[in-house]
Design a protein around this motif. Structure first.
Motif, PDB file in Angstrom:
ATOM      1  N   ILE A  36       0.835  -1.199   0.000  1.00 19.33           N
ATOM      2  CA  ILE A  36       0.000   0.000   0.000  1.00 19.33           C
ATOM      3  C   ILE A  36       0.871   1.251   0.000  1.00 19.33           C
ATOM      4  N   VAL A  37       1.921   1.244   0.816  1.00 14.29           N
ATOM      5  CA  VAL A  37       2.849   2.379   0.853  1.00 14.29           C
ATOM      6  C   VAL A  37       3.466   2.618  -0.523  1.00 14.29           C
ATOM      7  N   SER A  38       3.891   1.542  -1.176  1.00 16.52           N
ATOM      8  CA  SER A  38       4.517   1.676  -2.494  1.00 16.52           C
ATOM      9  C   SER A  38       3.521   2.212  -3.518  1.00 16.52           C
ATOM     10  N   PHE A  39       2.280   1.735  -3.481  1.00 18.62           N
ATOM     11  CA  PHE A  39       1.244   2.227  -4.387  1.00 18.62           C
ATOM     12  C   PHE A  39       0.988   3.718  -4.165  1.00 18.62           C
ATOM     13  N   VAL A  40       0.879   4.095  -2.898  1.00 18.98           N
ATOM     14  CA  VAL A  40       0.599   5.501  -2.568  1.00 18.98           C
ATOM     15  C   VAL A  40       1.724   6.402  -3.060  1.00 18.98           C
ATOM     16  N   ILE A  41       2.962   6.035  -2.745  1.00 13.38           N
ATOM     17  CA  ILE A  41       4.106   6.849  -3.139  1.00 13.38           C
ATOM     18  C   ILE A  41       4.186   6.991  -4.658  1.00 13.38           C
ATOM     19  N   ARG A  42       4.013   5.887  -5.376  1.00 15.54           N
ATOM     20  CA  ARG A  42       4.191   5.895  -6.839  1.00 15.54           C
ATOM     21  C   ARG A  42       3.039   6.564  -7.565  1.00 15.54           C
ATOM     22  N   ARG A  43       1.811   6.412  -7.104  1.00 15.33           N
ATOM     23  CA  ARG A  43       0.650   6.869  -7.861  1.00 15.33           C
ATOM     24  C   ARG A  43       0.016   8.150  -7.336  1.00 15.33           C
ATOM     25  N   LEU A  44       0.526   8.644  -6.225  1.00 15.69           N
ATOM     26  CA  LEU A  44       0.033   9.908  -5.662  1.00 15.69           C
ATOM     27  C   LEU A  44       0.206  11.097  -6.619  1.00 15.69           C
ATOM     28  N   PRO A  45       1.309  11.205  -7.380  1.00 10.77           N
ATOM     29  CA  PRO A  45       1.498  12.378  -8.244  1.00 10.77           C
ATOM     30  C   PRO A  45       0.372  12.633  -9.247  1.00 10.77           C
ATOM     31  N   TYR A  46      -0.292  11.572  -9.747  1.00 13.16           N
ATOM     32  CA  TYR A  46      -1.376  11.765 -10.706  1.00 13.16           C
ATOM     33  C   TYR A  46      -2.498  12.612 -10.100  1.00 13.16           C
TER      34      TYR A  46
END
Length: 551
Positions: free
Chosen positions: A424-434
């Motif tokens: 979940i942390v990895s998803f949040v970090i990677r996809r938050l910029p969109y």
């Protein structure tokens, strides 16, 4: 006194908490990985041995050169294809244009490795098209494997991204500029080259950067069809995961080299874009016009042909998912056996995907709204630094972030490796910029005086934000959220590093089945993922009232 209170208000505390989140889950893992790359894994002493090893052996340098070659070629080809497509769609009335735009968008919203898998079925050594051409024309086609195949798959996958960027930029170009150019004798290609391209160059470069970073980070495509053509993400994965000869210190060193290279490209793009930036306000924006004759026919052929080619991999995967299989081989006839096998053996992966994606999306929306607000409305040294941190996931490939998180959180005081939390942390970090990007973009269009008026009437800062600002931001938040959602459920490069049997996602399951040769089950899972993606997109378009997603 008042100035001090204003400076250290609730938004400052929120900014500090978000900043701490990025320090712990982005800066610390990358710093840990950097430190690990400079220490000998055996002796624990400071050493440059890993870097010497990388730069002294042609095998590793070739992988780096291959990655650069792929990313540069994909970026250039995607821009060359997408720009004319966007121009045609923006200036010529194409029948079914709204549907075409949605279909083009859908073609980009599957994991690239699924496109690689489907092209194997079509153009592989025993592919449908390969066998057809051989039997009918007696011609042996070059197979899909190697550099050519990677280029084909990634280019078709990335064209829609630049298409959306350029389409959005063309809406800001005033029609009077085009008419002025025509009055000076510029028409067709010369008008596009002399007038349009300079105006949309910053946008084109922004889209190109996104394509460059995504192509650089892609793991699944070269892993499946690269064969002897090794790229850096594959190299890092093999070094980190391999049970024989694997070395996480060496994987960390390669990751550091890639991050430095990606950062240099990112800074170069920013420098060039800033020098070539334009401010446009289209009072009379470009609108598609009805054309007749050969021009209209050619425009329709180009648009329809590209759309069919872009959708072909997904359509064929859907078709094969209903074919009968005997073991691992497709046979004549149709059945739902592949779906039964998929749900019986890997049904948990679908549930995991939804749970992980929804949990990540909730956090992404919350953080994106807050980050967008503080970086746009509360500009200071802290929020400017936070803004820079939010851009880093564009630079750091998914596999590298996965390795960094695993190295950092695999021991006390915070052990989250092997859990759903680390994914979940990895998803949040990677996809938050969109979602940050789209939320900030719409916030720039909202007059700050509205908030000041509410505060002057006695509303608190937080009440003003939730009652007035947030509702006006909603369209941008939803637009970014759908992009974050789609990229989460099609994520592979980070998931393949971090998953366990209990946290296996659909993309990992598809990749695993393709590697094992269970093409029927892989096709069924790919179809399920495509349906989820399309339904998500259609729900967004319905709720938002929009006809397309703009970048």
């Amino acid at each position: 006194m008042n100035r001090s209170r204003k400076r250290f208000d609730v938004w400052t505390n929120i900014s500090l908490l978000i900043f701490l989140f990025y320090i712990v889950f982005l800066a610390l893992p990358l710093f840990t990985m950097l430190i690990k790359s400079f220490y000998n894994g055996t002796t624990g002493d400071f050493s440059l041995a890993y870097f010497v090893k990388f730069f002294s052996k042609p095998y590793y340098l070739n992988a780096l050169f291959n990655s650069i070659k792929v990313t540069v070629c994909v970026t250039i080809l995607a821009a060359v294809i997408a720009t004319p497509l966007a121009y045609i769609m923006s200036t010529v009335k194409i029948k079914g244009s709204s549907t075409i735009r949605i279909l083009i968008l859908i073609s980009s919203m599957s994991a690239p490795f699924i496109g690689a898998y489907s092209w194997i079925l079509l153009l592989g050594r025993n592919g449908v098209i390969t066998k057809f051409v051989k039997s009918v024309f007696g011609i042996t086609m070059p197979d899909i494997y190697g550099f050519g195949g990677i280029l084909l798959v990634l280019t078709l996958q990335m064209v829609p991204l630049i298409f959306m960027y350029v389409s959005g930029a063309l809406k800001s170009v005033d029609q009077s500029l085009m008419e002025a150019a025509e009055s000076m004798g510029y028409k067709g290609i010369s008008k596009m080259r002399k007038v349009l391209l300079p105006l949309i160059t910053p946008t084109l470069m922004a889209g190109g950067l996104l394509v460059f970073m995504r192509a650089l980070a892609d793991f699944g495509t070269p892993m499946l069809i690269g064969e002897g053509y090794k790229t850096v993400p594959v190299l890092i994965f093999n070094e980190f995961i391999s049970e024989v000869g694997g070395d996480d210190g060496f994987a960390a060193a390669i990751s550091v080299i890639v991050v430095i290279f990606a950062t240099a490209v990112f800074l170069l793009q920013k420098f060039v874009s800033n020098r070539k930036s334009y401010t446009m306000s289209a009072l009379n924006p470009i609108e598609p016009k009805k054309k007749s004759g050969i021009g209209s026919i050619l425009a329709h052929i180009v648009i329809y042909l590209y759309t069919l080619l872009a959708l072909l991999p997904q359509l064929y995967v859907i078709y094969t998912s209903f074919q009968k299989t005997s073991g691992r081989i497709f046979v004549k006839g149709y059945s739902l056996d592949s779906y039964r096998d998929a749900f019986d053996s890997i049904g948990g992966a679908i549930q995991n995907t939804f749970v992980l994606a929804i949990s990540s999306l909730v956090i992404i929306i919350l953080l994106a709204v807050l980050i967008a607000y503080v970086t746009v409305r509360r500009k200071n040294a802290l929020t400017n630094t936070l803004d820079i941190f939010t851009m880093f996931p564009y630079i750091v490939p998914g596999s590298i972030l996965g390795i960094a998180l695993l190295i950092t959180f695999n021991h006390k005081p915070l052990v989250i490796s092997g859990t759903a939390i680390i994914i979940i942390v990895s998803f949040v970090i990677r996809r938050l910029p969109y979602t940050i990007r789209s939320s900030a973009a719409i916030l720039h269009q909202i007059n700050g005086g509205i908030e000041e008026a509410a505060i002057s009437l006695g509303a608190s800062q937080m009440k003003t934000f939730f009652k007035i600002t947030l509702p006006m931001m909603l369209a941008g938040v939803v637009s970014g959220a759908i992009l974050s959602w789609v990229t989460i459920i099609t994520e592979l490069s980070t998931s393949i590093i971090l998953y366990t049997a209990k946290t296996k996602t659909v993309t990992v399951a598809i990749y695993t089945e393709v590697v094992r040769g269970n093409y029927g089950v892989a096709a069924a899972l790919s179809t399920v993922l495509t349906v989820i993606t399309v339904v998500s997109l259609l729900i967004f378009l319905k709720l938002s009232g929009q006809k397309e997603i703009s970048m």
